[in-house]
Structures are given as structure tokens and as C-alpha cells.
Scaffold this motif. Structure first.
Motif, PDB file in Angstrom:
ATOM      1  N   ALA A   1     -49.268 -29.979  -3.268  1.00  0.00           N
ATOM      2  CA  ALA A   1     -50.471 -29.499  -2.572  1.00  0.00           C
ATOM      3  C   ALA A   1     -50.081 -28.350  -1.644  1.00  0.00           C
ATOM      4  N   GLN A   2     -50.873 -27.287  -1.699  1.00  0.00           N
ATOM      5  CA  GLN A   2     -50.580 -26.145  -0.824  1.00  0.00           C
ATOM      6  C   GLN A   2     -51.759 -25.837   0.076  1.00  0.00           C
ATOM      7  N   TRP A   3     -51.459 -25.276   1.228  1.00  0.00           N
ATOM      8  CA  TRP A   3     -52.450 -24.937   2.244  1.00  0.00           C
ATOM      9  C   TRP A   3     -52.428 -23.433   2.444  1.00  0.00           C
ATOM     10  N   ILE A   4     -53.547 -22.887   2.891  1.00  0.00           N
ATOM     11  CA  ILE A   4     -53.614 -21.437   3.118  1.00  0.00           C
ATOM     12  C   ILE A   4     -53.717 -21.198   4.618  1.00  0.00           C
ATOM     13  N   CYS A   5     -52.899 -20.318   5.109  1.00  0.00           N
ATOM     14  CA  CYS A   5     -52.949 -20.001   6.533  1.00  0.00           C
ATOM     15  C   CYS A   5     -53.983 -18.900   6.758  1.00  0.00           C
ATOM     16  N   PRO A   6     -54.959 -19.116   7.650  1.00  0.00           N
ATOM     17  CA  PRO A   6     -55.953 -18.059   7.900  1.00  0.00           C
ATOM     18  C   PRO A   6     -55.351 -16.896   8.676  1.00  0.00           C
ATOM     19  N   GLY A   7     -54.215 -17.134   9.344  1.00  0.00           N
ATOM     20  CA  GLY A   7     -53.564 -16.082  10.137  1.00  0.00           C
ATOM     21  C   GLY A   7     -52.758 -15.136   9.275  1.00  0.00           C
ATOM     22  N   CYS A   8     -51.831 -15.699   8.496  1.00  0.00           N
ATOM     23  CA  CYS A   8     -50.954 -14.800   7.720  1.00  0.00           C
ATOM     24  C   CYS A   8     -51.219 -14.854   6.223  1.00  0.00           C
ATOM     25  N   ASP A   9     -52.293 -15.558   5.816  1.00  0.00           N
ATOM     26  CA  ASP A   9     -52.713 -15.545   4.408  1.00  0.00           C
ATOM     27  C   ASP A   9     -51.693 -16.138   3.446  1.00  0.00           C
ATOM     28  N   CYS A  10     -50.701 -16.863   3.948  1.00  0.00           N
ATOM     29  CA  CYS A  10     -49.681 -17.367   3.037  1.00  0.00           C
ATOM     30  C   CYS A  10     -50.034 -18.785   2.576  1.00  0.00           C
ATOM     31  N   TYR A  11     -49.506 -19.168   1.438  1.00  0.00           N
ATOM     32  CA  TYR A  11     -49.646 -20.543   0.939  1.00  0.00           C
ATOM     33  C   TYR A  11     -48.402 -21.311   1.365  1.00  0.00           C
ATOM     34  N   TYR A  12     -48.563 -22.570   1.769  1.00  0.00           N
ATOM     35  CA  TYR A  12     -47.395 -23.353   2.165  1.00  0.00           C
ATOM     36  C   TYR A  12     -47.623 -24.842   1.910  1.00  0.00           C
ATOM     37  N   VAL A  13     -46.515 -25.578   1.819  1.00  0.00           N
ATOM     38  CA  VAL A  13     -46.569 -27.042   1.695  1.00  0.00           C
ATOM     39  C   VAL A  13     -46.450 -27.588   3.107  1.00  0.00           C
ATOM     40  N   ARG A  14     -47.394 -28.435   3.514  1.00  0.00           N
ATOM     41  CA  ARG A  14     -47.411 -28.874   4.911  1.00  0.00           C
ATOM     42  C   ARG A  14     -46.373 -29.964   5.180  1.00  0.00           C
ATOM     43  N   GLU A  15     -46.004 -30.064   6.443  1.00  0.00           N
ATOM     44  CA  GLU A  15     -45.143 -31.154   6.883  1.00  0.00           C
ATOM     45  C   GLU A  15     -46.022 -32.390   7.100  1.00  0.00           C
ATOM     46  N   PRO A  16     -45.461 -33.607   6.967  1.00  0.00           N
ATOM     47  CA  PRO A  16     -46.272 -34.803   7.222  1.00  0.00           C
ATOM     48  C   PRO A  16     -46.856 -34.789   8.644  1.00  0.00           C
ATOM     49  N   LEU A  17     -48.066 -35.289   8.773  1.00  0.00           N
ATOM     50  CA  LEU A  17     -48.786 -35.381  10.054  1.00  0.00           C
ATOM     51  C   LEU A  17     -49.006 -34.030  10.733  1.00  0.00           C
ATOM     52  N   SER A  18     -49.081 -32.999   9.938  1.00  0.00           N
ATOM     53  CA  SER A  18     -49.356 -31.668  10.490  1.00  0.00           C
ATOM     54  C   SER A  18     -50.032 -30.811   9.422  1.00  0.00           C
ATOM     55  N   PHE A  19     -50.865 -29.865   9.876  1.00  0.00           N
ATOM     56  CA  PHE A  19     -51.459 -28.902   8.950  1.00  0.00           C
ATOM     57  C   PHE A  19     -50.990 -27.487   9.309  1.00  0.00           C
ATOM     58  N   ALA A  20     -50.033 -27.409  10.243  1.00  0.00           N
ATOM     59  CA  ALA A  20     -49.628 -26.111  10.802  1.00  0.00           C
ATOM     60  C   ALA A  20     -48.843 -25.264   9.801  1.00  0.00           C
ATOM     61  N   CYS A  21     -49.126 -23.967   9.861  1.00  0.00           N
ATOM     62  CA  CYS A  21     -48.402 -22.988   9.036  1.00  0.00           C
ATOM     63  C   CYS A  21     -46.977 -22.878   9.577  1.00  0.00           C
ATOM     64  N   PRO A  22     -45.959 -22.954   8.718  1.00  0.00           N
ATOM     65  CA  PRO A  22     -44.581 -22.888   9.219  1.00  0.00           C
ATOM     66  C   PRO A  22     -44.225 -21.517   9.799  1.00  0.00           C
ATOM     67  N   GLN A  23     -45.024 -20.478   9.439  1.00  0.00           N
ATOM     68  CA  GLN A  23     -44.685 -19.139   9.944  1.00  0.00           C
ATOM     69  C   GLN A  23     -45.302 -18.842  11.303  1.00  0.00           C
ATOM     70  N   CYS A  24     -46.634 -19.149  11.431  1.00  0.00           N
ATOM     71  CA  CYS A  24     -47.286 -18.740  12.683  1.00  0.00           C
ATOM     72  C   CYS A  24     -47.812 -19.921  13.500  1.00  0.00           C
ATOM     73  N   GLY A  25     -47.786 -21.130  12.932  1.00  0.00           N
ATOM     74  CA  GLY A  25     -48.197 -22.306  13.704  1.00  0.00           C
ATOM     75  C   GLY A  25     -49.684 -22.617  13.668  1.00  0.00           C
ATOM     76  N   GLN A  26     -50.501 -21.709  13.115  1.00  0.00           N
ATOM     77  CA  GLN A  26     -51.952 -21.984  13.027  1.00  0.00           C
ATOM     78  C   GLN A  26     -52.216 -23.085  12.003  1.00  0.00           C
ATOM     79  N   ASP A  27     -53.271 -23.887  12.237  1.00  0.00           N
ATOM     80  CA  ASP A  27     -53.639 -24.882  11.233  1.00  0.00           C
ATOM     81  C   ASP A  27     -54.227 -24.179  10.017  1.00  0.00           C
ATOM     82  N   GLY A  28     -53.734 -24.537   8.831  1.00  0.00           N
ATOM     83  CA  GLY A  28     -54.219 -23.913   7.605  1.00  0.00           C
ATOM     84  C   GLY A  28     -55.409 -24.646   7.013  1.00  0.00           C
TER      85      GLY A  28
END
Lengths: 228, 122
Positions: B69-96
Motif C-alpha cells: 500500500a502506498q500513500w501520496i504526500c500532498p507536500g512533495c507529491d511522492c508515493y511512499y509506504v507508511r510506517e506503522p501507526l503513522s501516515f507521515a511522509c518520510p521526506q517532509c513529515g506531512q500526513d499523506g
């Protein structure tokens, strides 16, 4: 003599296709009858049945119908009928969610004689009811504070797909260390559109607002996503 | 129980595609299974071995391609796999936001054998 050679054939067909086709048929029939249909999802013990009773009792001008899904027993149907609510039981005997063919068949036994709201209470489960469309206009997620504030993080799909969320048993917040900020942060990340109502079925608190919102949705006062 | 009805659908889809191509049997079925589809490969395999008996898919191998499952960051537009118990983008910290990547559940392709027009007399 037959020459045996393997040949690759492209298929690219969703395994949900047939379910979704039947769900769309059901939705069309219900929509034409002006029956606004609510797929009620939630874990076992979240308070789905108690919430439905309060919602229905807070909408005295609206004709309500209930399709009760349970693995076994008709306990909830007996309770509903005892309150004068037109209810039909579906028992799945092991299946962990309702699917479109099951609902389509069951609806043959529920005369929907006048416009209103049909609540389809899915099997208690926070996973697969979110994956199968059954002909609903909206998905209502019922989630209790007793389940813990981490549920959006652990079961994201149910929260993502919900159009409306009831947070139940709010009188227990202090006893179960419910971290409200963490819960709502998760809900907000997953779903920016779903309306969340905090309710207490012991006192009836919060159900009036939830019922008004639902009636408004059903009457077209608030835009509802069109059927995919 | 969860995988039983979907395994029936997989056999139905693969058998119909095989019939359309006049195949004698299906030797391989490739599935794409998103992590958020909620289906477990081993369980599908268990039901498949039983339900495929007597169909064109009997004895076919099941190959599964899993998609995280991948999430989209609204800040940097990147796709990422989230860490457990978090939705934060690993690059900028915004919730995806949730994306459709990881919700897939479909029959990608099949391999068939014994096509009627392959028949030849030696």
C-alpha cells in the motif's frame, strides 16, 4: 497428436467485477424506489445495532427498514422487531462479510413498500465489509472508544471508505484511555469528507445530530457520491 | 471462509478466458494482490487446490504479485509506504493521503495449453 505449448493470455479482470455488477443492479433498484441505503460496518460489539435503534427512533417521520447480517442467531432482529422496526435477518453461517449476491437475494424477502432508509447491518468485522459493495448509497462506520484510538491506523480501509462515522460509547472515554487527538488525526489523514458524530447509546446523546445529518443525506440535501 | 468466494471467482474468470481461447487447460494463473485488498495468498492457494478440481484450472499454478500500500504526500507529491501507526511522509513529515496503489485484486494473465488450433497430426 496434440502439441502441448503454453501460451500467455492477458486477462486483467478485477476479482470484484461480478460482485460490483450485482451491487450496481441492487443500487439501481433501490434508488428507483427512493430507498436510501446505508451499509453499516463495524467490529463486533462496536454498537451497530444500538446505534441503528437510536438513529431510527430519532427519525420518526422517515420510514426505516433493516437488513440484519449476522453469522448466526436472530437476536438483533428480534430486538428490532420488538420496537416495531421492519427487519429481516440474514445469517451467513461462517462468511465474514455480506456480498452483493447475498444482499440481492435477501432483499426479495423485504417488501420496501414506501420510500425511506434501508440500513444493512454488515457482519461484525472491521476488514472485509469495506471491500465489498452491496448496493449502498453510503457506508456508515460504527467504532467505539473501547476498541482503542489506534483503529484508523490498524484498519485504514474501513475509515477511508466511510461516508459517515459514529464514535460510540463516549461515556467510556476516561476509563479506556482513549487518545482523542491520535484517533482524529488518523481519521483526518484517511478521510477528509466523512462526518464524525460522537454518541452514547446509554443516554441517547449525540444521535439527534447524526440522525438529522443522515436524513439530510437521504433527501439529497448533501451531495452523496454517485455509484461507481 | 474469507478467501473461498473470491477463489471461486478467480477460477471462473480464468476458465472463461481459457474457453474464449479454446484451451484444453490452464497451466498458470497470475494474480495481482494489493496489501490492502485483505486477501492472503496461502489461503487462496488452499481453496484453489480444492475448488479447481474438475475445472479447466485443475492443477494450475497460482503466481501472486503482491503490491504494498502506498500513500501520496500532498507536500512533495511522492508515493511512499507508511510506517506503522503513522501516515507521515518520510521526506517532509506531512500526513499523506491514501492512494489506489495496494488495493489491487485482479487476474493479470493466464497461461493456457492445448489450444484446439494448435492441434496437428504427425
Amino acid at each position: 497428436m496434440m502439441k502441448v505449448s503454453a501460451e500467455r493470455i492477458d486477462v486483467t479482470q478485477s476479482i470484484y467485477d461480478e460482485n460490483d455488477r450485482i451491487a450496481a443492479e441492487t443500487w439501481k433498484v433501490l434508488d428507483e424506489k427512493c430507498i436510501f441505503t446505508v451499509n453499516v460496518m463495524g467490529a463486533p460489539g462496536a454498537g451497530k445495532t444500538s446505534s441503528l435503534i437510536h438513529l431510527i427512533q430519532n427519525m420518526p417521520q422517515t420510514r426505516s427498514y433493516v437488513l440484519e447480517g449476522d453469522i448466526e442467531s436472530d437476536i438483533d432482529t428480534v430486538k428490532m422487531k420488538g420496537l416495531g422496526i421492519e427487519t429481516l435477518q440474514i445469517n451467513t453461517y461462517g462468511a465474514c462479510h455480506l456480498d452483493a449476491p447475498t444482499v440481492q437475494k435477501a432483499l426479495e424477502g423485504l417488501p420496501l413498500s414506501e420510500p425511506g432508509i434501508l440500513f444493512i447491518e454488515n457482519i461484525g468485522n472491521l476488514v472485509c465489509p469495506a471491500e465489498f459493495m452491496i448496493g449502498e448509497h453510503i457506508k456508515l462506520l460504527v467504532c467505539s472508544v473501547a476498541e482503542g484510538s489506534d483503529k484508523p491506523y490498524k484498519y485504514p480501509l474501513a475509515f477511508e471508505k466511510a461516508d459517515m462515522i459514529l464514535l460510540t460509547k463516549i461515556d467510556l472515554k476516561a476509563y479506556v484511555d482513549f487518545d482523542e487527538a491520535f484517533f482524529f488525526k488518523g481519521v483526518q489523514a484517511l478521510n477528509k469528507d466523512a462526518a464524525v458524530f460522537e454518541v452514547n447509546a446509554k443516554t441517547g446523546e449525540g444521535f439527534d445530530g447524526a440522525a438529522k445529518y443522515l436524513e439530510n443525506l437521504a433527501s439529497g440535501g448533501t451531495e452523496v457520491k454517485t455509484y461507481p | 471462509m474469507h478467501e473461498y468466494p473470491v477463489t471461486e471467482q478467480i477460477i471462473k474468470i480464468a476458465s472463461e478466458a481459457a474457453r474464449e481461447h479454446d484451451a484444453a487447460r490452464v497451466s498458470l494463473i497470475r494474480l495481482v494482490v494489493g496489501e490492502q485488498s485483505g486477501f492472503v495468498g496461502d489461503s487462496i492457494q488452499m481453496y484453489f487446490d480444492i475448488l479447481a478440481v474438475g475445472t479447466l484450472c485443475q492443477g494450475a499454478a497460482l503466481e501472486m504479485e503482491y503490491v504494498k500500500a502506498q500513500w501520496i504526500c500532498p507536500g512533495c507529491d511522492c508515493y511512499y509506504v507508511r510506517e506503522p501507526l503513522s501516515f507521515a511522509c518520510p521526506q517532509c513529515g506531512q500526513d499523506g493521503l491514501p492512494s489506489e496503489v495496494g488495493k489491487e485484486f485482479y487476474v493479470k494473465d493466464i497461461e493456457i495449453e492445448g489450444r484446439k488450433d494448435d492441434e496437428s497430426v504427425c
